[in-house]
Write a protein that holds these residues in place. Structure first.
Motif, PDB file in Angstrom:
ATOM      1  N   TYR A  55       0.844  -1.206   0.000  1.00  0.00           N
ATOM      2  CA  TYR A  55       0.000   0.000   0.000  1.00  0.00           C
ATOM      3  C   TYR A  55       0.876   1.252   0.000  1.00  0.00           C
ATOM      4  CZ  TYR A  55      -4.085  -2.829   1.566  1.00  0.00           C
ATOM      5  OH  TYR A  55      -5.100  -3.745   1.685  1.00  0.00           O
TER       6      TYR A  55
ATOM      7  N   SER B 254      -4.037   2.911   7.818  1.00  0.00           N
ATOM      8  CA  SER B 254      -4.556   1.632   7.355  1.00  0.00           C
ATOM      9  C   SER B 254      -5.206   0.919   8.531  1.00  0.00           C
ATOM     10  CB  SER B 254      -3.388   0.816   6.788  1.00  0.00           C
ATOM     11  OG  SER B 254      -3.830  -0.472   6.477  1.00  0.00           O
TER      12      SER B 254
ATOM     13  N   VAL C 169     -10.117   2.342  -0.720  1.00  0.00           N
ATOM     14  CA  VAL C 169      -9.090   3.356  -0.460  1.00  0.00           C
ATOM     15  C   VAL C 169      -9.775   4.719  -0.460  1.00  0.00           C
ATOM     16  CG1 VAL C 169      -6.814   4.194  -1.159  1.00  0.00           C
ATOM     17  CG2 VAL C 169      -7.552   1.916  -1.851  1.00  0.00           C
TER      18      VAL C 169
ATOM     19  N   PHE D 172      -6.679   3.265   4.054  1.00  0.00           N
ATOM     20  CA  PHE D 172      -6.995   1.927   3.543  1.00  0.00           C
ATOM     21  C   PHE D 172      -7.914   1.238   4.545  1.00  0.00           C
ATOM     22  CE2 PHE D 172      -3.180   2.953   1.235  1.00  0.00           C
ATOM     23  CZ  PHE D 172      -3.356   2.354  -0.002  1.00  0.00           C
TER      24      PHE D 172
END
Lengths: 81, 394
Positions: B230, B318, B363, B341
């Protein structure tokens, strides 16, 4: 290695990662990540440390066998015992 | 001769407490050496020196809280004659004065000002306190001046748990230092930055398979996490969308060529922090993974480096594998964007004309409308998704 030594190793490493969790208070059959509030990085750190101390490979494909505290303990005792 | 200053470790930092010296007067220091540890609202921060030379004198006592910009020590450049004997310098040590109104003192402080202690020991002498107690007090937001030492004259943990009447009366429910820092930065962000938001769901089946395949024969310490992919995908996408990467200061956007990605990391005792991994665009996945492991390990231990807290050019947050579908971040000023994320989810998905089970992630982007617009932002999110389709090139 003795079963009790393996359990102590697992407890040591979990305490290092999640010092705020009392291991005797958790549900040993429930998901390890939930019980110890650990993310994928913590889990990888745990597996890395256990693999080194117990000289195990602990492949990713075996992760499903390490879901709970008791699963993990059984897995380690089976492989390193 | 130059001065080593209390650095600013983020827009929300006003002051810091010197808790440890790692170099002694007379010792040689090189650019990048960690020479001191400063306790801030965010925890203990290691401070680097930015030039080569010799540490000639301390200007501040351990335990003193001083505003950003205050000289902490003097550094004698290599080859420079020492104009004063070390002892004389030491005797000229600046004695901190004590502000009556802490908040005002902070606001007025300028980098060249004589250090003004914000909170700290009573005027009659420096309070002695154990390191553990100091840390605990800082975390709980307890003013050291309100504490009464034990019979031995030293404040220990026990003295913290038995607060004096004064402590109780003045601070009924103190916010922890960490919460205060987050509150200050996020309030400023929502007050000043016109955020706009976009979301995009991406098929990451290929990326996940790549991670599984890569890790299959690797020992645990060599394994990759999807999170590293990512970060790399974001760094790659930023190359084409530079308006998402940099700092907005005093009405001007300063784009950054380097991608120093702040990684929002949860702290177990409460709160979060987003120290950066430097030059992500230039790191191979394995190197990036080493950096990520190191960063998370140090966050868990509560110890960061000064530079990595202040120089992130964008933040990535994330949720990992135990979260929810998506999150919209709040931009960390003076940055201009934050990419989120969500948790990876298996969904029915149309892939090559057929409905299949695919791994997906949503996302999101929160960006600063003073600097960028939705059209380009959408292309940026699409670019992140595209880079995740070719993980072998990351």
């Amino acid at each position: 290695m003795k079963a009790s030594e393996i359990e102590k190793t697992l407890r040591d490493e979990l305490r290092r990662i999640a010092p705020d969790i009392e291991i005797d208070d958790i549900d040993q059959g429930a998901e390890l990540r939930e019980e110890f509030d650990i993310d994928s990085m913590d889990f990888l750190t745990l597996v890395t440390a256990l693999g080194k101390r117990l000289k195990l490979k602990m492949p990713e494909a075996d992760y499903p066998k390490m879901m709970s505290f008791s699963d993990m303990l059984g897995y380690l005792q089976n492989k390193a015992g | 001769m130059s001065q080593f200053l209390m650095p600013s470790l983020g827009a929300d930092m006003e002051a810091g407490t010197l808790v440890e010296w790692l170099k002694k007067p007379g010792e040689t220091v090189a650019r990048g050496d960690i020479i001191a540890v400063v306790e801030t609202q965010k925890g203990a921060i290691e401070i680097e020196v930015f030039e080569d030379g010799v540490l000639s004198a301390y200007l501040i006592d351990l335990g003193t809280k001083v505003p950003v910009g205050t000289p902490l020590a003097t550094i004698q450049k290599l080859g420079e004659a020492n104009p004063e004997a070390p002892k004389e310098v030491a005797s000229e040590k600046i004695t901190p004065t004590f502000a009556k109104e802490p908040a005002k003192a902070v606001a007025k402080s300028s980098p060249t000002a004589v250090p003004t202690a914000i909170t700290g020991p009573p005027v009659r002498g420096r309070q002695r306190i154990t390191p553990a107690a100091r840390r605990q007090a800082a975390q709980a937001g307890i003013d050291l001046a309100t504490l009464a030492p034990g019979p031995d004259g030293i404040i220990s943990l026990a003295d913290l748990s038995a607060p004096t009447d004064r402590t109780r009366a003045e601070q009924p429910a103190p916010m922890s230092g960490m919460r205060t820092a987050i509150a200050a930065a996020m309030s400023r962000s929502k007050r000043e930055i016109p955020h706009y938001y976009l979301a995009h769901t991406v098929d990451i089946t290929v990326a996940e398979k790549f991670v599984t395949k890569t890790n299959k024969k690797r020992a645990p310490e060599q394994r990759l996490l999807l999170g590293a992919l990512y970060l790399k995908a974001v760094a790659r996408a930023l190359a084409k969308y530079p308006e998402m990467n940099g700092h907005f200061i005093d009405g001007v956007f300063h784009g950054s060529k380097a991608t120093h990605i702040g990684v929002a990391t949860n702290i177990r005792s409460g709160g979060l922090i987003a120290p950066s991994i430097h030059d992500v665009e230039a790191l191979e996945l394995d190197r990036l993974m080493v950096g990520l492991r190191d960063l998370v390990a140090r966050v868990r231990a509560g110890r960061f480096r000064a530079r990595e807290l202040s120089d992130a050019t964008i933040t990535v947050t994330s949720l990992g594998d135990r979260g929810v579908d998506l999150l919209y971040g709040v931009i960390n000023p003076p940055q201009v964007a934050i990419v989120g994320f969500g948790t990876q989810v298996e969904r029915p998905w149309v892939h090559k004309g057929k409905i299949e089970r695919r791994q997906t992630v949503t996302v999101t982007l929160a960006a600063d409308h003073r600097v960028s617009d939705g059209h380009r932002a959408a292309l940026f999110l699409n670019a992140i998704g595209k880079h995740l389709q070719t993980p072998e090139t990351l």
